[in-house]
Design an enzyme around this catalytic site. Structure first.
Site, PDB file in Angstrom:
ATOM      1  N   CYS A 146      -8.136   2.517   3.262  1.00 18.60           N
ATOM      2  CA  CYS A 146      -6.889   1.750   3.433  1.00 18.60           C
ATOM      3  C   CYS A 146      -5.625   2.591   3.377  1.00 18.60           C
ATOM      4  O   CYS A 146      -4.863   2.619   4.339  1.00 18.60           O
ATOM      5  CB  CYS A 146      -6.821   0.655   2.385  1.00 18.60           C
ATOM      6  SG  CYS A 146      -8.260  -0.408   2.454  1.00 18.60           S
ATOM      7  N   ASN A 194       0.823  -1.213   0.000  1.00 19.82           N
ATOM      8  CA  ASN A 194       0.000   0.000   0.000  1.00 19.82           C
ATOM      9  C   ASN A 194       0.855   1.260   0.000  1.00 19.82           C
ATOM     10  O   ASN A 194       0.537   2.237  -0.684  1.00 19.82           O
ATOM     11  CB  ASN A 194      -0.955   0.001   1.204  1.00 19.82           C
ATOM     12  CG  ASN A 194      -2.242  -0.770   0.904  1.00 19.82           C
ATOM     13  OD1 ASN A 194      -2.412  -1.273  -0.207  1.00 19.82           O
ATOM     14  ND2 ASN A 194      -3.124  -0.868   1.871  1.00 19.82           N
TER      15      ASN A 194
HETATM   16  C1  UGA Z   1      -6.074  -0.370  -1.837  1.00 16.50           C
HETATM   17  C2  UGA Z   1      -5.093  -1.300  -2.560  1.00 16.50           C
HETATM   18  O1  UGA Z   1      -5.058  -0.980  -3.952  1.00 16.50           O
HETATM   19  C3  UGA Z   1      -5.506  -2.763  -2.384  1.00 16.50           C
HETATM   20  O2  UGA Z   1      -4.523  -3.615  -2.977  1.00 16.50           O
HETATM   21  C4  UGA Z   1      -5.601  -3.068  -0.877  1.00 16.50           C
HETATM   22  O3  UGA Z   1      -6.051  -4.401  -0.655  1.00 16.50           O
HETATM   23  C5  UGA Z   1      -6.581  -2.115  -0.239  1.00 16.50           C
HETATM   24  O4  UGA Z   1      -6.145  -0.761  -0.458  1.00 16.50           O
HETATM   25  C6  UGA Z   1      -6.600  -2.421   1.238  1.00 16.50           C
HETATM   26  O5  UGA Z   1      -5.569  -2.215   1.914  1.00 16.50           O
HETATM   27  O6  UGA Z   1      -7.591  -2.983   1.725  1.00 16.50           O
HETATM   28  P1  UGA Z   1      -8.517   0.586  -2.403  1.00 16.50           P
HETATM   29  O7  UGA Z   1      -8.349   1.450  -1.196  1.00 16.50           O
HETATM   30  O8  UGA Z   1      -9.784  -0.164  -2.580  1.00 16.50           O
HETATM   31  O9  UGA Z   1      -7.346  -0.528  -2.468  1.00 16.50           O
HETATM   32  O10 UGA Z   1      -8.381   1.523  -3.680  1.00 16.50           O
HETATM   33  P2  UGA Z   1      -7.307   1.843  -4.819  1.00 16.50           P
HETATM   34  O11 UGA Z   1      -7.839   1.434  -6.115  1.00 16.50           O
HETATM   35  O12 UGA Z   1      -5.962   1.365  -4.443  1.00 16.50           O
HETATM   36  O13 UGA Z   1      -7.326   3.454  -4.778  1.00 16.50           O
HETATM   37  C7  UGA Z   1      -6.899   4.158  -3.612  1.00 16.50           C
HETATM   38  C8  UGA Z   1      -6.913   5.648  -3.900  1.00 16.50           C
HETATM   39  O14 UGA Z   1      -5.892   5.988  -4.833  1.00 16.50           O
HETATM   40  C9  UGA Z   1      -8.225   6.171  -4.499  1.00 16.50           C
HETATM   41  O15 UGA Z   1      -8.568   7.380  -3.842  1.00 16.50           O
HETATM   42  C10 UGA Z   1      -7.886   6.433  -5.954  1.00 16.50           C
HETATM   43  O16 UGA Z   1      -8.642   7.478  -6.523  1.00 16.50           O
HETATM   44  C11 UGA Z   1      -6.420   6.829  -5.840  1.00 16.50           C
HETATM   45  N1  UGA Z   1      -5.658   6.605  -7.083  1.00 16.50           N
HETATM   46  C12 UGA Z   1      -5.453   5.350  -7.556  1.00 16.50           C
HETATM   47  C13 UGA Z   1      -5.113   7.698  -7.754  1.00 16.50           C
HETATM   48  O17 UGA Z   1      -5.269   8.873  -7.345  1.00 16.50           O
HETATM   49  N2  UGA Z   1      -4.376   7.474  -8.901  1.00 16.50           N
HETATM   50  C14 UGA Z   1      -4.155   6.216  -9.374  1.00 16.50           C
HETATM   51  O18 UGA Z   1      -3.463   6.091 -10.413  1.00 16.50           O
HETATM   52  C15 UGA Z   1      -4.714   5.134  -8.697  1.00 16.50           C
END
Ligand code: UGA
Length: 452
Positions: A271, A218
């Site tokens: 997360c 993470n």
């Molecule tokens: C994250 C991890 O990706 C998972 O692998 C993990 O299991 C999970 O946390 C956890 O610890 O339970 P999640 O919080 O569901 O998953 O969401 P993500 O898709 O990782 O996005 C997190 C944040 O990053 C969002 O606010 C999203 O908008 C942002 N983000 C993501 C960006 O700003 N840019 C990106 O390129 C990707």
């Protein structure tokens, strides 16, 4: 089929439970929240997750999916998952209250059973927790050792909200940590049976490595996003620069990769913020200052504030201005508002005396519960932007991508869009007469415009 239990019906626990049921395993779900237990028992998912309603319905129809507040029914199970939440305390350190309670509930429920259970820690916990907190609770309560009286493993979860069912059914890896070989082997056998196609890499290691892999994963992803946001902020100062093109350009280097390079208002959710803070606090407790991860968090905390400043600067103050906020959930395909930048941004705009109207395809109810009647709630993206002075894209829902540029021109008081997630083609929007500012987009290059 193995009888399984899941302790904690948050996004990880409930998705784990319904996916087990889908594969034919009998599942007992245990949660102390009476309302949540009732909802799940009635087949109503307590949060939005694509596919969950259908999976839950199917689970209930199997007749082998039980939901209860009473942990004692777990005595019959052969495997228990701990999937309870691990929030931060006010100083950022991890709060293990729910993990300790679930461990004790499991221990008490199986104390009379002669069948040693596999106990699997899916909750995200700082290194040392499984060995020094969970194992002693089980050993003390059961009067038995790991590897004989029960089989304890750390097994971190990597699913993403919004893709949770797919990720659970197609994990890229399965990490199993234990201090007992038989415990690791039993859980490995369970997963080989569960994922009969066997495409996932299985990593067997110590408790501590398994726990740290989760935090490192993470923290790396959050750092990747903060990094590209930092490059975006530099790009905004360079006429003709665009972070999207820069991200594509570096992404083809397979040492970097294209994923998680979408610049925007920053990361939120249940997360990343929680885990980054817990990792920082844990590192400091070991007398190590994790400078890079500190910077990841600091960069993120400043990122959404730039949008507030951008909006204020461009409108010459926000008093009396009508701002449309499109997107509230921390990311698309969820209704989750936890640590969503939208709420921080809206509160800041309200402090500046702007009138705010919001719209999100899934998170309206949660937003009403969070910020009440401080804002206006629109019924659609179109009515949200009606008569507004600025429209800010906060969450990149697909339906916002489809708004024709003319809609902004026709419906807004002044067609001014701040693209906080880079969903629009700047040339198309500007050609339609929209004033556009966007994360990571440098000032318009007048030479380039003349040449194209
Ligand atoms: C994250 C991890 O990706 C998972 O692998 C993990 O299991 C999970 O946390 C956890 O610890 O339970 P999640 O919080 O569901 O998953 O969401 P993500 O898709 O990782 O996005 C997190 C944040 O990053 C969002 O606010 C999203 O908008 C942002 N983000 C993501 C960006 O700003 N840019 C990106 O390129 C990707």
């Amino acid at each position: 089929m193995f009888k399984t239990s899941v302790f904690g019906l948050g996004p990880v626990g409930l998705v784990t439970a319904v996916c087990l049921a889908r594969k034919g395993y009998p599942v007992l779900c245990v949660d102390s929240d009476v309302k949540r237990v009732r909802q799940v028992r009635d087949g109503a998912p307590p949060f939005f997750e694509p596919g969950l309603a259908e999976y839950l319905k199917h689970s209930i129809e199997t007749g082998r999916f039980n939901v209860t507040t009473d942990p004692s029914s777990n005595a019959q199970s052969e495997l228990s998952y701990i999937t309870v939440g691990t929030p931060n305390k006010s100083d950022g350190s991890i709060d293990l209250t729910y993990v300790k309670k679930a461990s004790l509930d499991i221990a008490k429920s199986i104390s009379e059973s002669n069948n040693p259970q596999i106990v699997v820690v899916k909750s995200t916990v700082i290194p040392g927790t499984t060995r020094n907190v969970i194992k002693p609770i089980l050993e003390r309560e059961l009067g038995k050792k790991n590897g004989t009286g029960f089989f304890l493993c750390s097994n971190p979860e990597f699913l993403r909200q919004g893709n949770a069912i797919y990720d659970t059914e197609h994990p890229d890896r399965i990490v199993i940590g234990s201090d007992d070989q038989e415990a690791s082997s039993r859980l490995e056998r369970f997963y080989l049976n569960y994922y009969s196609s066997g495409n996932s890499k299985i990593i067997k290691t110590t408790f501590e490595n398994a726990e740290l892999i989760k935090y490192a994963n993470n923290a790396f992803l959050a750092t990747k996003i903060s990094f590209i946001n930092c490059i975006a902020n530099i790009a905004e100062l360079i006429p003709g620069a665009d972070v999207r093109i820069v991200a594509d350009g570096i992404g083809v280097d397979d040492r970097i990769g294209t994923k998680f390079l979408n610049a925007g208002l920053g990361w939120g959710g249940s997360c990343f913020p929680k885990d980054i803070k817990a990792l920082i606090s844990f590192s400091k407790s070991l007398d190590y200052e994790p400078t890079l991860i500190d910077a990841t968090l600091e960069t993120n905390d400043k990122q959404w504030q730039r949008i507030a400043e951008m909006c204020k600067g461009e409108l010459g103050g926000l008093g009396g201005k009508r701002i449309a906020v499109l997107g509230l959930a921390f990311k698309p395909n969820t209704d989750d508002l936890r640590e969503a930048v939208s709420i921080k941004l809206v509160r800041r705009l309200l402090e500046e005396k702007a009138t705010i109207v919001v719209y999100d395809p899934a998170a309206m109810r949660n937003t009403k519960d969070t910020i009440g009647n401080t804002v206006e709630y629109a019924r659609s993206s179109e009515t949200c932007i009606d008569g507004s002075d600025c429209c800010i894209i906060v969450t990149e829902w697909d339906q916002f991508r489809e708004i024709p540029p003319n809609t902004f021109v026709e419906r807004m008081r002044q067609p001014f869009v701040i693209d906080g997630r880079r969903i629009y083609d700047p040339i198309r929007l500007r050609a339609a007469g929209v004033r556009l500012l966007a994360i990571g987009l440098g000032p318009e290059d007048s030479n380039q415009r003349q040449n194209t």
